[in-house]
Design a protein around this motif. Structure first.
Motif, PDB file in Angstrom:
ATOM      1  N   ILE B 276      13.386 -23.957   2.542  1.00 52.72           N
ATOM      2  CA  ILE B 276      13.782 -24.932   1.512  1.00 52.72           C
ATOM      3  C   ILE B 276      15.288 -24.842   1.255  1.00 52.72           C
ATOM      4  O   ILE B 276      15.977 -25.860   1.142  1.00 52.72           O
ATOM      5  CB  ILE B 276      12.980 -24.684   0.217  1.00 52.72           C
ATOM      6  N   GLN B 277      15.802 -23.615   1.215  1.00 52.70           N
ATOM      7  CA  GLN B 277      17.235 -23.446   0.947  1.00 52.70           C
ATOM      8  C   GLN B 277      18.098 -23.983   2.091  1.00 52.70           C
ATOM      9  O   GLN B 277      19.199 -24.466   1.866  1.00 52.70           O
ATOM     10  CB  GLN B 277      17.563 -21.967   0.702  1.00 52.70           C
ATOM     11  N   GLN B 278      17.575 -23.890   3.330  1.00 52.50           N
ATOM     12  CA  GLN B 278      18.376 -24.310   4.482  1.00 52.50           C
ATOM     13  C   GLN B 278      18.126 -25.752   4.896  1.00 52.50           C
ATOM     14  O   GLN B 278      18.803 -26.284   5.772  1.00 52.50           O
ATOM     15  CB  GLN B 278      18.053 -23.393   5.673  1.00 52.50           C
ATOM     16  N   LYS B 299      21.459 -23.256  -7.687  1.00 51.86           N
ATOM     17  CA  LYS B 299      21.516 -22.752  -6.312  1.00 51.86           C
ATOM     18  C   LYS B 299      20.419 -23.364  -5.451  1.00 51.86           C
ATOM     19  O   LYS B 299      20.204 -22.947  -4.317  1.00 51.86           O
ATOM     20  CB  LYS B 299      21.350 -21.230  -6.312  1.00 51.86           C
ATOM     21  N   TYR B 300      19.702 -24.358  -5.999  1.00 48.08           N
ATOM     22  CA  TYR B 300      18.503 -24.854  -5.321  1.00 48.08           C
ATOM     23  C   TYR B 300      18.866 -25.778  -4.161  1.00 48.08           C
ATOM     24  O   TYR B 300      19.546 -26.783  -4.350  1.00 48.08           O
ATOM     25  CB  TYR B 300      17.609 -25.577  -6.325  1.00 48.08           C
ATOM     26  N   SER B 301      18.410 -25.419  -3.000  1.00 48.92           N
ATOM     27  CA  SER B 301      18.542 -26.228  -1.777  1.00 48.92           C
ATOM     28  C   SER B 301      19.815 -27.068  -1.763  1.00 48.92           C
ATOM     29  O   SER B 301      19.770 -28.296  -1.804  1.00 48.92           O
ATOM     30  CB  SER B 301      17.304 -27.128  -1.649  1.00 48.92           C
ATOM     31  N   PRO B 302      20.956 -26.404  -1.695  1.00 49.12           N
ATOM     32  CA  PRO B 302      22.218 -27.098  -1.994  1.00 49.12           C
ATOM     33  C   PRO B 302      22.623 -28.153  -0.976  1.00 49.12           C
ATOM     34  O   PRO B 302      23.357 -29.073  -1.321  1.00 49.12           O
ATOM     35  CB  PRO B 302      23.234 -25.947  -2.019  1.00 49.12           C
ATOM     36  N   ASN B 303      22.149 -28.045   0.254  1.00 48.33           N
ATOM     37  CA  ASN B 303      22.660 -28.963   1.279  1.00 48.33           C
ATOM     38  C   ASN B 303      21.668 -30.044   1.679  1.00 48.33           C
ATOM     39  O   ASN B 303      21.826 -30.682   2.713  1.00 48.33           O
ATOM     40  CB  ASN B 303      23.070 -28.166   2.521  1.00 48.33           C
TER      41      ASN B 303
END
Lengths: 206, 591
Positions: B276-278, B299-303
């Protein structure tokens, strides 16, 4: 910032509680809330002004619409709507006040400038009635205070709002809602009105 | 019915109430009688198709209706008297509200003539339940009962489902009125938000999915509520998109499906949260970005771009700002979206997805330290218990006919991690409210709805004691429900937080329990105590096949923790991993 919502709701006991409770739950202060009858039977119209962050508007509108007693919600701003407020102001004016009996004529003049009306004259006070935008009402109050008058009582209705032109919910239709196409073969004699049997479109349709 | 020869008979309000329930297809009512609802109970014998389950506490009645609804997808019904009977429902209603469960709660109320006078057992229950119901009604006239009740059912099951309470005064129950079920039909529900294939947001969503190289589907409870399990899986398979699930979305896709990653969030496995983060695209399906699944929002799934398919517009942009919001029923939205993707986006295969390879590469490393992969060291761990209950059901070929009902706490998270759900509505758990004491009553509701399925209660020693009185209900109803108490002598999740965040100050978390097997025996329920791993499967097998209720007291490792864990304030990728040098592997002190 201030947001102004117009909500059409069922005219039933407890509906005001549901609306008010929603703002309580979101921890948003209601600046003013007016309720009264609308043009439709069994339907009340509320104008709710609240102080909330700019990005809160969608959530408030969606939450208002989520209430089972809500028929339609619109958010209006000053540019596309007429916003009015009624205010009653009781000003000290009589022999015992600083300006003495002269104060009456001065208040009469002031009220003319602001298009307020004198609705009551008592030995020690004058009551003014004024309709207008909130800023105009605040203007009159400020002038009265700065002229040294004692304001004894103020009662304001809070803002009422109505979109210019089409019915509030017709604007939503024009944005492409379910009832956008008029199937009637006769031209609507009064396109800005809502037919009695017309249901209001959901605001979250695209 | 009193006068069935007449098409529109004149009945008492109480009879109208029950006849309307029967007309709505209801067969089971979970309730508890009392003064203000007695006219309804008096009329019950005239309605042989309505089975009443007598509960031991009204909170359980609401949980049973809830469990019934979760297991069946139909509206659950509970009933209580005025005053304390009604207030006891509140926790159950709140549990159903936050998890969007359709239930109708009926409460008796004092007569309309004395409303507002603080009469005996009078309470303003419509006022009290305002924030914990989707809607509620006060009915003071017999003539209104049928229409209001039918509207209550419609509201409960329409749109985003939820609990509805109907408060009926005693005089309305006693008065008579003409009963006409068809005339009481409610107006159609408020217009449902409708998207069209040509809608700009649908086109934007298609474009985002086309461009995505690292997409992840976030499957929530809405997948099950919408009945869109097949549609989600079809979309995922066609475009090789991995699926991460919320706790309530865990049973939406088969856990053993190659694209199913498992649970995301606070106790999700590292590869799920890292995916999820990536990710560069999140497809949020019927989920609401709860704080337990996002961790620190900044900081949640920034991209990633985010597409949110959601039936409740007030959930959009609430916690996480999304790029495209598709408001509507998930199944309907996917029926628009999927064909457009098929036109414009050739299906990918698993082989050419670097993204899937990357996710699965993370798995091997992460699972090494998992207790489930370690050799038996003589201790019993909750993870083993849950995994072995799953093994037992799977070996018997009963996995799709097994419903697990959990309580709240450590065992709930272990269940989510180690029980591999294969069928929708096979996991019943209180997600949003985290209501301890939920499991046993909800299991009774689930068993009522699905008598042919094996129903397991998995509860901790703390939560089980909150509603243990319902053991009596099981016996009175002759319900073969299997109960696994994960007994570690602690309020385990509280203890874990105290260990991690409060410097091991175990304030009020050690809990003394009765001998659960003797407690069961006092109710006439057979049971066993298990403290060795080798005994788990045989006893689970006995429980499942005995045809009677069976309780197993699993005495597990006391200070075991749920890992990975995201502590409050941390991002989804900043998890506490399973301990490297596993202290659980060391020999016990007494050896």
């Amino acid at each position: 910032m201030l947001h102004t919502f117009v909500a059409l709701v069922q005219d039933r006991p407890g509906v005001l509680t549901r609306v008010a409770s929603l703002f309580r739950r979101l921890n948003i202060n209601i600046v003013s809330l007016t309720v009264g009858e609308s043009e439709r039977p069994d339907t009340s119209r509320m104008t709710i002004v609240c102080d909330a962050p700019e990005n809160a508007a969608h959530r408030i509108r969606a939450s208002l619409y989520k209430l089972e007693t809500t028929i339609g919600v619109d958010e209006v701003n000053r540019a596309d709507a007429v916003v009015r407020e009624l205010c009653l102001i009781k000003v000290g004016a009589g022999p015992n006040h600083p300006h003495g009996l002269h104060s009456r004529s001065q208040i009469f003049e002031l009220s003319q400038v602001f298009r307020a009306r004198v609705v009551d004259l008592a030995p020690e006070s004058i009551m003014l009635e004024m309709t207008g935008s909130a800023s105009k009402i605040e203007g009159l109050l400020q002038v009265l205070r700065e002229s040294g008058y004692t304001i004894l009582e103020v009662s304001r209705t809070g803002r009422m709002a109505m979109r210019r032109g089409h019915h509030t919910s017709r604007v939503l239709q024009a944005l492409g809602t379910r009832q956008g196409q008029n199937t009637s073969e006769f031209p609507d004699p009064d396109p800005d009105a809502l037919r009695e049997d017309e249901t209001l479109p959901g605001i979250f349709e695209e | 019915m009193a006068d069935s020869s007449n098409a529109n008979p004149t009945l008492t309000g109480a009879e109208i109430l029950l006849a309307t329930l029967a007309g709505e297809g209801i067969t089971t009512i979970f309730g508890y009688p009392g003064g203000a609802i007695l006219p309804v109970y008096d009329a019950l014998r005239k309605f042989p198709t309505l089975h009443h389950v007598l509960v031991r506490h009204e909170q359980s009645a609401a949980h049973m209706a809830d469990g019934y609804a979760r297991a069946s997808g139909r509206v659950g019904v509970c009933m209580a008297t005025s005053g304390p009977g009604a207030t006891n429902l509140v926790t159950g209603l709140a549990t159903a509200m936050i998890d969007s469960i359709p239930i109708v709660a009926i409460t008796g109320q004092v007569s309309s003539k004395v409303l507002g006078t603080d009469a005996f057992q009078e309470i303003d229950i419509t006022g009290i339940t305002l924030p914990v119901t989707k809607h509620n009604f006060l009915v003071t006239r017999a003539e209104e009962i049928a229409a209001v009740l039918r509207e209550a059912f419609q509201i409960a099951r329409s749109g985003r489902p939820g609990p509805v309470l109907v408060d009926v005064t005693k005089d309305a129950q006693q008065a008579t009125a003409i009963f006409d079920f068809d005339a009481a039909k409610p107006h159609p529900y408020r217009p449902h938000p409708m998207l069209r294939a040509e809608s700009s947001s649908i086109r934007e969503a298609v474009a985002l999915i086309q461009q995505a190289r690292r997409p992840v589907i976030l499957a929530g409870h809405g997948v099950v509520e919408s009945g869109a399990e097949k549609e989600v899986l079809a979309l995922a398979e066609a475009h090789q998109i991995p699926i991460a699930s919320t706790l309530l979305g865990l049973d939406a896709v088969p856990a053993e499906h190659p694209l199913s990653l498992g649970m995301m969030g606070m106790h999700g496995e590292s590869w799920v949260n890292n995916a999820i983060q990536q990710a560069d695209l999140l497809l949020a399906f019927g989920m609401r970005f709860d704080d337990r699944v996002t961790g620190n929002l900044t900081k949640y799934s920034p991209n990633s771009k985010k597409i949110h398919v959601e039936i409740d517009p007030s959930e959009v942009n609430k916690n996480v700002s999304v790029d495209v919001a598709l408001i509507g029923d998930l199944k309907e939205v996917l029926s628009l979206l999927t064909p457009l993707l098929a036109d414009q986006h050739p299906p990918r295969s698993a082989a050419d997805s670097e993204w899937l390879r990357q996710i699965h590469a993370g798995k091997g490393n992460a699972s090494v330290r998992d207790i489930i992969n370690l050799p038996d060291n003589g201790h019993l761990y909750a993870a083993h218990v849950i995994s072995d209950i799953w093994h037992e059901a799977a070996a018997a070929g009963r996995l799709e006919q097994t419903i697990i009902v959990t309580d709240v706490g450590q065992h709930q998270m272990w269940e989510a991690q180690y029980f591999k759900h294969q069928a929708p509505r096979s996991l019943i758990t209180s997600g949003g409210l985290g209501t301890m004491g939920f499991a046993l009553p909800a299991a009774i509701g689930a068993k009522s709805a699905c008598p042919d399925k094996d129903v397991w209660v998995i509860a901790g020693d703390g939560g089980f004691q909150m509603t243990a009185a319902e053991l009596s209900t099981i016996v009175q109803e002759k319900m073969p429900i299997n109960i696994a108490v994960i007994n570690n002598g602690f309020l385990g999740m509280v203890r874990q937080w105290q260990e991690t965040i409060y410097d091991k100050n175990y304030a009020a978390s050690p809990i003394l329990s009765p001998n659960f097997v003797l407690l069961a025996a006092a109710h006439g329920i057979a049971g066993a105590t298990v403290n060795r791993r080798a005994d788990v499967i045989p006893n689970a097998s006995i429980a499942r096949t005995s045809g009677k209720p069976f309780l197993i007291d699993f005495q597990v490792e006391k200070e075991d923790g749920v890992y990975p864990m995201i502590t409050p304030g941390s991002g989804l990728h900043e998890m506490l991993r399973r301990p490297q040098h596993d202290p659980l592997l060391e020999l016990p002190e007494d050896q």
